[in-house]
Scaffold this motif. Structure first.
Motif, PDB file in Angstrom:
ATOM      1  N   PHE A  67       7.051  10.071 -12.305  1.00  0.00           N
ATOM      2  CA  PHE A  67       5.710   8.882 -12.909  1.00  0.00           C
ATOM      3  C   PHE A  67       5.236   9.002 -11.596  1.00  0.00           C
ATOM      4  N   LEU A  68       5.200   8.076 -11.016  1.00  0.00           N
ATOM      5  CA  LEU A  68       4.649   7.638  -9.259  1.00  0.00           C
ATOM      6  C   LEU A  68       4.520   8.147  -8.470  1.00  0.00           C
ATOM      7  N   THR A  73       0.370   7.252  -2.925  1.00  0.00           N
ATOM      8  CA  THR A  73      -0.492   6.931  -2.164  1.00  0.00           C
ATOM      9  C   THR A  73      -1.175   6.291  -2.739  1.00  0.00           C
ATOM     10  N   THR A  74      -2.082   6.569  -3.576  1.00  0.00           N
ATOM     11  CA  THR A  74      -2.840   5.209  -4.397  1.00  0.00           C
ATOM     12  C   THR A  74      -2.109   3.348  -4.294  1.00  0.00           C
ATOM     13  N   LEU A  75      -0.969   3.723  -4.762  1.00  0.00           N
ATOM     14  CA  LEU A  75      -0.293   2.647  -4.591  1.00  0.00           C
ATOM     15  C   LEU A  75      -0.372   1.575  -3.223  1.00  0.00           C
ATOM     16  N   LYS A 125       2.820  -2.399  -1.692  1.00  0.00           N
ATOM     17  CA  LYS A 125       2.639  -1.651  -0.215  1.00  0.00           C
ATOM     18  C   LYS A 125       4.082  -1.141   0.100  1.00  0.00           C
ATOM     19  N   VAL A 126       4.669  -1.946   0.379  1.00  0.00           N
ATOM     20  CA  VAL A 126       6.345  -1.978   0.666  1.00  0.00           C
ATOM     21  C   VAL A 126       6.899  -0.898   0.380  1.00  0.00           C
ATOM     22  N   GLY A 127       6.793  -1.341  -1.245  1.00  0.00           N
ATOM     23  CA  GLY A 127       7.384  -0.240  -2.384  1.00  0.00           C
ATOM     24  C   GLY A 127       7.123   1.680  -2.252  1.00  0.00           C
ATOM     25  N   ALA A 128       5.737   1.250  -2.348  1.00  0.00           N
ATOM     26  CA  ALA A 128       4.801   2.126  -2.350  1.00  0.00           C
ATOM     27  C   ALA A 128       5.468   3.262  -0.949  1.00  0.00           C
TER      28      ALA A 128
ATOM     29  N   LEU B  20      -7.876   5.818   1.551  1.00  0.00           N
ATOM     30  CA  LEU B  20      -6.563   6.088   0.953  1.00  0.00           C
ATOM     31  C   LEU B  20      -7.279   6.402  -0.654  1.00  0.00           C
ATOM     32  N   LEU B  21      -7.668   5.480  -0.594  1.00  0.00           N
ATOM     33  CA  LEU B  21      -7.341   4.843  -2.032  1.00  0.00           C
ATOM     34  C   LEU B  21      -8.709   6.126  -2.936  1.00  0.00           C
ATOM     35  N   VAL B  22      -9.507   6.436  -1.971  1.00  0.00           N
ATOM     36  CA  VAL B  22     -10.826   6.894  -2.299  1.00  0.00           C
ATOM     37  C   VAL B  22     -10.113   8.527  -2.837  1.00  0.00           C
ATOM     38  N   LYS B  23      -8.855   8.613  -2.075  1.00  0.00           N
ATOM     39  CA  LYS B  23      -8.965  10.569  -1.626  1.00  0.00           C
ATOM     40  C   LYS B  23      -8.489  10.973  -2.812  1.00  0.00           C
ATOM     41  N   ALA B  24      -7.916   9.819  -3.768  1.00  0.00           N
ATOM     42  CA  ALA B  24      -7.782  10.776  -5.552  1.00  0.00           C
ATOM     43  C   ALA B  24      -9.128  11.014  -6.066  1.00  0.00           C
TER      44      ALA B  24
END
Lengths: 151, 502
Positions: A67-68, A73-75, A125-128, B20-24
């Protein structure tokens, strides 16, 4: 005993029981990082381990890891941005990185919300990031397999 | 203004993570975001340039901390002085041109938000190196800039690009290891990482000569590798041409200067002091770089590879100027570093445009492009005149200053080598102009057209800046350089600046 994606029924069952504990442990290490050994980085690595376990046990189609994986990348970017925003808000108190949130009672949870928020940002940040590294290695393995004609 | 200095790192980092955030959601926004961030950075750099207040600020508002009668600076110290100003404005100007150019140039590539993100991480690393007041943060930012550039060299993901990137990665890690060991030794010898405290300890004679010698050697090797000084140059001719043109311009125009030249100037001139051994090594390696680079460039047919060899050669000029160890030499070296940033980034960007127009990087397959692509050709000619040292372009003044500094320092042989190298550079660029821009247009290229304005305007602007700095240098720009050299060249001033608030 392998019916469906991922590993055998036993592994999936054990993983299902363990996953929640590992998650909560990671969160706890991060949230109590200002009082006890640990912090955002360690907590993030533990959470990433839980996600890796989920992918290994259930495969890439179901479970929290799958799911994640889409939002990784977003996270990652969101965690970094949260940390940067906390630093920038320091200008409210006059200087980059200044603690602008009131401090609580020493040696209790919440003695400094600034550090807790920073630990949460680092956790995300580190988890993702660590999970993304794992996914990248898996993807690279698939590409190599495809190139060399392995099943 | 000084307390706003952390924004020079915060804005690029914000741009990197937002891309990176706007990538999606909306990948196209990344380009707009990049241009907006470049505008903000340029504005901030101009404000910093106009301001005259120099000083240090500690992130987190930690000021001086007193413990057992000893006062030391707490927190992450950020320093803004003449030298950092000069490099901040150079980074901002070149990065803005590159970002605008990249919006159009990168259109055929996939994963554009990743490109923008890595580009801004690289800029954050460079600005961080320039404003950092302590050795360890300098190292961290150096790694941020370095790792972003390793990935960007491989951005095309073709075999040779990945190979160049890997070579760059391995050699870059060797350099980083040398620098980290040097920092660790400095820390053990002085008990401080803050550059002002280290400078004070060295000035007070607390560091044994042998330790200082070893640390200097490690720093020179590490930063020399980052700056592509000749015995450590092997990565550059592969890495710089392999990257996409905007990245080549960043690597050759800025990265080797901020991670190499700036760090050498700061550590040797403001902190450790230039010993005779460092002076001899700078003069010797600088001379080898000048001659070796230009001889290797002469035989090149690949335009970008030729430019990469010229980068090594031009860095040699900067090293010998620093090796003179006088204020004039320092001014000349810094001036040439800034000039090289302007004309080399213009040349790399125009090499990208010519490659886009003709589909090749081989000079022997180009020709007569001045009629088909007048704007790009004009910019190329301007930048080429500048690097060859034709008056009144900026390259002429800085090379003249370097030769004057060498002669006045008594290094006549090195001055002769510099003169010879300048001549060879001119020859090499006459060849480029003759082969690519003038002469007969090959039949294959009969139908080619000029690139779009988004691509030629930034290159033209950089070429015009080469002319403008050349003309303005006697008028007002020399003051800026003098301030930079004064800030860098005096150990006492730097200590006073950082520790003044105690």
């Amino acid at each position: 005993m392998n019916d469906g994606p991922g590993m055998s029924l036993i592994v999936r069952m054990v993983s299902r029981w363990l996953l929640g504990f590992v998650f909560v442990y990671g969160l706890g290490v991060a949230l109590f990082g200002h009082l006890t050994p640990g912090g955002g980085f360690v907590g993030g690595v533990v959470v990433a381990c839980a996600l890796v376990m989920s992918i290994l046990a259930f495969g890439g189609k179901q479970g929290p890891g799958a799911f994640l994986a889409r939002a990784v990348t977003t996270l990652d970017a969101a965690g970094a941005l949260m940390f940067l925003a906390l630093a920038l808000f320091g200008y409210v108190a006059g200087c980059f990185f200044t603690n602008w949130i009131a401090r609580g009672e020493p040696a209790t949870f919440g003695s400094t919300w600034f550090v807790i928020l920073m630990n949460v940002a680092i956790l995300v940040k580190v988890g993702a990031g660590a999970f993304a590294g794992f996914l990248a290695i898996v993807a690279f393995g698939h590409i190599l397999d495809a190139e060399e004609g392995r099943p | 203004m000084v307390h706003l200095a952390p924004l020079f790192v915060a804005i690029p980092l914000g741009a990197a993570f937002l891309s990176l955030l706007v990538k999606a959601v909306a990948p196209r926004v990344a380009g707009i975001l990049s241009v907006a961030a470049a505008a903000a950075l340029l504005f901030l750099a101009v404000v910093a340039l106009l301001g005259v207040d120099s000083g240090a600020t500690a992130a987190g508002g930690w000021g001086a901390v007193s413990e057992g009668g000893v006062v030391f600076l707490g927190g992450i110290v950020v320093v803004l002085d003449g030298l950092s100003r000069l490099f901040l404005i150079t980074v901002a100007v070149v990065a803005s041109a590159v970002v605008v150019y990249g919006v159009k140039y990168m259109a055929p590539y996939t994963g554009k938000p990743l490109y923008h993100s890595l580009l801004w991480l690289m800029i954050a690393g460079m600005n961080g190196v320039v404003i950092s007041g302590d050795l360890f943060n300098l190292y961290v930012f150096l790694e941020i800039g370095g790792i972003a550039s390793y990935s960007l060299v491989a951005f095309g993901t073709k075999g040779e690009e990945v190979e160049a990137s890997f070579k760059y990665l391995v050699l870059g890690c060797v350099a980083s290891a040398a620098i980290l060991i040097a920092i660790a030794l400095t820390y053990s010898a002085t008990g401080a990482l803050n550059m002002a405290d280290v400078a004070a300890a060295v000035a007070a004679g607390k560091v044994p000569d042998a330790a200082l010698f070893f640390v200097s050697a490690l720093f020179l090797a590490g930063f020399g590798l980052k700056a592509a000084m000749m015995p450590f140059h092997a990565w550059l001719p592969d890495a710089h041409p392999s990257a996409p043109a905007p990245i080549s311009a960043m690597l050759s125009g800025l990265l080797i200067k901020t991670l190499g030249i700036y760090a050498i100037v700061r550590i040797f001139f403001s902190v450790l002091g230039v010993g005779w051994h460092a002076q001899v090594l700078l003069l010797a390696f600088g001379s080898i770089s000048m001659v070796g680079g230009v001889f290797l460039a002469l035989g090149q047919d690949d335009f970008k590879r030729l430019l990469a060899y010229h980068s090594i050669s031009q860095m040699g000029f900067v090293f010998v100027a620093l090796g003179v160890n006088t204020t004039l030499g320092l001014v000349a070296g810094l001036f040439h570093a800034v000039n090289h940033a302007l004309f080399k980034s213009a040349l790399f960007l125009s090499s990208g445009s010519l490659e886009r127009i003709t589909g090749t990087r081989k000079l022997s397959e180009m020709g007569g492009l001045v009629r088909r692509a007048p704007m790009t050709s004009l910019a190329t000619i301007g930048a080429a005149l500048s690097i060859s040292g034709i008056p009144p372009f900026n390259g002429f003044w800085s090379k003249l200053l370097i030769i004057v500094a060498l002669v006045s320092g008594g290094h006549h042989a090195v001055a002769g080598i510099a003169g010879l190298t300048a001549l060879m550079t001119l020859m090499s660029f006459i060849k480029v102009q003759r082969k690519a821009l003038f002469g007969a247009l090959p039949e294959r290229l009969a139908g080619v057209r000029e690139v779009s304005a988004v691509m030629f305007v930034p290159v033209l602007a950089l070429a015009l800046l080469c002319l403008a700095t050349g003309i303005l240098w006697p008028l007002g720009l020399s003051d800026l350089l003098d301030r930079a050299a004064a800030a860098a060249g005096s150990v006492g001033d730097y200590m006073g600046l950082v520790t003044g608030g105690r």
